[in-house]
Enzyme design. Structure first.
Site, PDB file in Angstrom:
ATOM      1  N   TYR A  12      82.501  41.312  14.620  1.00  0.00           N
ATOM      2  CA  TYR A  12      81.375  40.408  14.427  1.00  0.00           C
ATOM      3  C   TYR A  12      81.358  39.247  15.427  1.00  0.00           C
ATOM      4  O   TYR A  12      80.571  38.304  15.284  1.00  0.00           O
ATOM      5  CB  TYR A  12      81.407  39.841  13.001  1.00  0.00           C
ATOM      6  CG  TYR A  12      81.245  40.896  11.919  1.00  0.00           C
ATOM      7  CD1 TYR A  12      79.986  41.233  11.427  1.00  0.00           C
ATOM      8  CD2 TYR A  12      82.345  41.573  11.390  1.00  0.00           C
ATOM      9  CE1 TYR A  12      79.827  42.194  10.437  1.00  0.00           C
ATOM     10  CE2 TYR A  12      82.207  42.544  10.403  1.00  0.00           C
ATOM     11  CZ  TYR A  12      80.938  42.845   9.929  1.00  0.00           C
ATOM     12  OH  TYR A  12      80.781  43.808   8.953  1.00  0.00           O
TER      13      TYR A  12
ATOM     14  N   ASP B  37      95.095  41.310   6.929  1.00  0.00           N
ATOM     15  CA  ASP B  37      93.767  41.738   6.493  1.00  0.00           C
ATOM     16  C   ASP B  37      92.820  40.604   6.860  1.00  0.00           C
ATOM     17  O   ASP B  37      93.164  39.432   6.702  1.00  0.00           O
ATOM     18  CB  ASP B  37      93.741  41.992   4.980  1.00  0.00           C
ATOM     19  CG  ASP B  37      92.532  42.838   4.600  1.00  0.00           C
ATOM     20  OD1 ASP B  37      92.351  43.912   5.199  1.00  0.00           O
ATOM     21  OD2 ASP B  37      91.751  42.430   3.735  1.00  0.00           O
TER      22      ASP B  37
HETATM   23  P1  IMP Z   1      90.805  45.008   8.592  1.00  0.00           P
HETATM   24  O1  IMP Z   1      91.512  43.694   8.539  1.00  0.00           O
HETATM   25  O2  IMP Z   1      91.398  45.930   9.609  1.00  0.00           O
HETATM   26  O3  IMP Z   1      90.607  45.591   7.238  1.00  0.00           O
HETATM   27  O4  IMP Z   1      89.307  44.789   9.134  1.00  0.00           O
HETATM   28  C1  IMP Z   1      88.779  43.552   9.372  1.00  0.00           C
HETATM   29  C2  IMP Z   1      87.386  43.640   9.973  1.00  0.00           C
HETATM   30  O5  IMP Z   1      86.879  42.304  10.012  1.00  0.00           O
HETATM   31  C3  IMP Z   1      87.405  44.117  11.406  1.00  0.00           C
HETATM   32  O6  IMP Z   1      87.017  45.444  11.502  1.00  0.00           O
HETATM   33  C4  IMP Z   1      86.374  43.216  12.079  1.00  0.00           C
HETATM   34  O7  IMP Z   1      85.137  43.788  12.056  1.00  0.00           O
HETATM   35  C5  IMP Z   1      86.288  41.995  11.230  1.00  0.00           C
HETATM   36  N1  IMP Z   1      87.014  40.926  11.909  1.00  0.00           N
HETATM   37  C6  IMP Z   1      88.214  40.426  11.600  1.00  0.00           C
HETATM   38  N2  IMP Z   1      88.594  39.502  12.489  1.00  0.00           N
HETATM   39  C7  IMP Z   1      87.585  39.436  13.391  1.00  0.00           C
HETATM   40  C8  IMP Z   1      87.395  38.661  14.575  1.00  0.00           C
HETATM   41  O8  IMP Z   1      88.227  37.871  15.025  1.00  0.00           O
HETATM   42  N3  IMP Z   1      86.246  38.869  15.227  1.00  0.00           N
HETATM   43  C9  IMP Z   1      85.300  39.735  14.813  1.00  0.00           C
HETATM   44  N4  IMP Z   1      85.430  40.491  13.745  1.00  0.00           N
HETATM   45  C10 IMP Z   1      86.571  40.330  13.018  1.00  0.00           C
END
Ligand code: IMP
Length: 199
Positions: free
Chosen positions: A160, A75
């Site tokens: 991002y 996550d």
């Molecule tokens: P999840 O971990 O799938 O719940 O979502 C994490 C969210 O955080 C992603 O959809 C990205 O938008 C953001 N995120 C996590 N890691 C990165 C990264 O390395 N670069 C840009 N956005 C990130």
């Protein structure tokens, strides 16, 4: 009890995202036989926790219990100091149902303007959890600090990346060579900790 993973073990990757599964396989040096929660038809649990660690554990535990196999989950997200750590665990949700990160980045900028704060400090966090079907679990967290930059720059990354400049760098993650980002990122740091704990 030392929790170790034997090479060749079968692991469930608790994601329905094939890109994440591939990334995990590469980082685990293809030492394991990986199957995704999607391939096993396991439902995606709702991410109800307030922390990255909590949500990573929740996803890994749900997949381990349902499959009877060791499961790994991640996550991650962006936290902005002047917004008390938001969007944080809501990073994906700020992009709305169409996952529009142009919109999410505008929202970050607008919230900073509303807050009247000029502190642009931010950080990315990645939590990784491994859970065994009989209960034990290991969870680690990696973090990279930096500052936000507006307007967004670069199209090499995702999420991002175009508004994040890592400490000591001039280019955004969106402008950075992806191999270089993978070497220094929050996810790389979490993976190093996980490897040290389990391999
Ligand atoms: P999840 O971990 O799938 O719940 O979502 C994490 C969210 O955080 C992603 O959809 C990205 O938008 C953001 N995120 C996590 N890691 C990165 C990264 O390395 N670069 C840009 N956005 C990130």
């Amino acid at each position: 009890m030392a929790l170790k993973l034997e090479s060749g073990a079968k692991l469930v990757v608790a994601t329905h995202n094939p890109g994440k599964a591939r990334e995990l396989a590469e980082i685990l040096d293809n030492r394991f036989v990986l199957v995704t929660a999607g391939e096993l038809g396991l439902p995606e649990p709702e991410e109800t926790e307030q922390t990255f660690v909590g949500n990573a554990l929740l996803k890994a535990r749900a997949a381990a219990q349902r499959s009877g196999l060791v499961a790994i989950a991640d996550d991650s997200g962006l936290s902005v100091a002047a917004l008390e750590g938001q969007p944080g665990v809501y990073s994906a949700r700020w992009a709305g149902p169409t996952r529009d990160f142009g919109l999410a980045m505008k929202k970050v900028e607008a919230r900073l303007e509303e807050a009247g704060r000029d502190d642009l400090s931010a950080w990315f966090t990645s939590a990784l959890a491994v859970a065994w079907p009989d209960g034990p679990a290991v969870v680690v967290e990696g973090r990279i600090d930096g500052t936000l930059a507006f307007p967004p720059r670069g199209d090499k990354g995702f999420g991002y990346d175009p508004i994040f400049v890592a400490e000591g760098r001039a280019e955004t993650f969106g402008e950075m060579n992806p191999a270089e980002k993978d070497r220094i990122s929050h996810r790389a740091r979490a993976f190093e900790k996980l490897k040290a704990a389990l391999l």
